[in-house]
Design a protein around this motif. Sequence first.
Motif: not given
Length: 182
Positions: A99-102, A115-118, A1-3
Amino acid sequence: VLIDPQMQGVVWVKTREANNGLVVTRMGHSKMVMVFEQAIAAGRSVLVEHMEETIDAALQPIISRNVIKRGDSKSIKLGDKEIKYNPSFRLVMQTQLSNPHYRPEIQAECTLINFTVTEQGLEEQLLFLVVRLERPDLARRKAELITEQNEFKIRLDELEALLLDKLAHAEGDILDDVDLIF
């Protein structure tokens, strides 16, 4: 899973998997199951874009890797069909949710890549783009240095493993073993 809220990971996956016959689909697409059947049999990569927090139950055998072995052949049951499984098959599921909740079983069976960019990462990317436009020679040199640094890290790990192996198999006084010391 790619965030991947900024969609940079998708670009990376598409570039990386372009040679593997990447197939792009979306959760709930009318031909999604057919896309998976063909990709699994052919050993292609599948990218499921814009996922929400729910995952179609038809994908559960793929996510949990329920591969059936019969002799030398492998297959996977998808819906009511049994499809020949090609080990080259890859599945990437992308979500734009930050911020997904699986379900816990999904999180246990999948690798989560964020992959969230800071702010600092974005600043480095923008700086690199400016340098690449104004001084392409410096950008090339930076890429070469990064590659060289990665090669050095790999070599260092190899040497550490070799040293530990020699220490583990050393007999007698280790100070007498010239190869081990130098």
